[in-house]
Design an enzyme around this catalytic site. Structure first.
Site, short mmCIF file in Angstrom:
data_model
loop_
_atom_site.label_atom_id
_atom_site.label_comp_id
_atom_site.label_asym_id
_atom_site.label_seq_id
_atom_site.Cartn_x
_atom_site.Cartn_y
_atom_site.Cartn_z
N ASN A 1 -0.99 6.28 4.69
CA ASN A 1 -1.82 6.71 3.55
C ASN A 1 -1.84 8.21 3.32
OD1 ASN A 1 -2.84 4.74 1.87
ND2 ASN A 1 -4.42 4.13 3.33
N GLN B 1 0.83 -1.21 0.00
CA GLN B 1 0.00 0.00 0.00
C GLN B 1 0.86 1.26 0.00
OE1 GLN B 1 -3.60 -0.18 2.39
NE2 GLN B 1 -3.03 1.78 3.30
N ASP B 2 1.48 1.57 1.12
CA ASP B 2 2.41 2.70 1.15
C ASP B 2 3.54 2.36 2.10
OD1 ASP B 2 0.88 2.96 3.46
OD2 ASP B 2 0.68 5.13 3.33
N PRO B 3 4.63 3.13 2.10
CA PRO B 3 5.80 2.76 2.90
C PRO B 3 5.48 2.75 4.40
CG PRO B 3 6.37 4.44 1.26
CD PRO B 3 4.88 4.33 1.27
N VAL C 1 5.40 8.61 2.15
CA VAL C 1 4.42 8.75 3.24
C VAL C 1 4.98 9.75 4.26
CG1 VAL C 1 5.34 6.89 4.72
CG2 VAL C 1 2.89 7.37 4.74
#
Length: 223
Positions: free
Chosen positions: A133, A63-65, A127
């Site tokens: 997110n 999804q994101d870091p 991020v």
């Protein structure tokens, strides 16, 4: 300045000229200047640098870091050497042990996977510290969709491992010649609802072998 140093450059160089990317770049320059952003700006494209387009056999979409200090370094789910494995990665290692008998390593640095053709790609590549997110809406999805689309255009089949709803939303971009493995996310919130026991690693290897390719050696050695 050439951002990507391998065969991804030819495939993605036009993206860096697009209006959305120019806006994204401006936004990131401001964010890195005024806030704590992960990963380090020189690590943003590590997923593409560690695994060239030609070498991709498997994609694990994140999804994101990670948004804690010293964790993210540009590969989805991976952390820098010496940093304890976060809960999702601990669950990935547990499933790997139950699926293929791999020992659980004393770290969470997944470079060995990347070097064998496992593209560890997040859908957002940056991020804000402590804010999951937080960069989901600044343009990264458009860029990473292009990465997925470029792989989808290959006739040579790729294994796509899609954990959780965010990753599974990308299924519509992926051509039917590719092999898709889906389950809930390995996060502690959902792992017991279908991630544990899903055997993604053996499924990926069985498919690669069926295509006449070398399977991935998923065992991460201790350091």
């Amino acid at each position: 300045m050439q951002i990507l140093k391998n065969d991804w450059h030819e495939l993605l160089k036009d993206e860096f000229e697009q209006e959305y990317y120019q806006q994204l770049r401006k936004h990131l320059i401001q964010e890195y200047r005024t806030r704590t952003i992960y990963p380090d700006m020189y690590d943003i494209f590590n997923a593409l640098h560690f695994t060239s387009y030609q070498d991709v056999k498997v994609v694990i979409l994140g999804q994101d870091p990670y948004h804690g200090p010293n964790q993210a370094h540009g590969l989805s789910f991976s952390v820098k050497p010496g940093v304890p494995a976060p809960p999702s990665l601990q669950n990935i290692f547990k499933e790997l042990q139950s699926d293929l008998g791999c020992r659980i390593p004393n770290h969470g640095y997944l470079k060995k996977w990347a070097e064998q053709g496992v593209l560890l790609l997040n859908t957002s590549l940056t991020v804000r510290a402590g804010q999951a997110n937080s960069h989901a809406q600044i343009g990264w999805h458009q860029f990473t969709d292009k990465v997925i689309a470029a792989l989808s255009q290959r006739q040579d089949p790729v294994v796509f491992i899609l954990w959780g709803k965010n990753a599974q939303a990308k299924q519509s971009i992926i051509g039917s010649q590719h092999f898709i493995i889906k389950s809930v996310h390995p996060s502690p919130l959902s792992a017991h609802a279908g991630f544990f026991g899903s055997k993604p690693f053996s499924k990926a290897n069985n498919f690669l072998v069926s295509q006449g390719k070398e399977p991935i050696d998923w065992q991460i050695e201790d350091i």
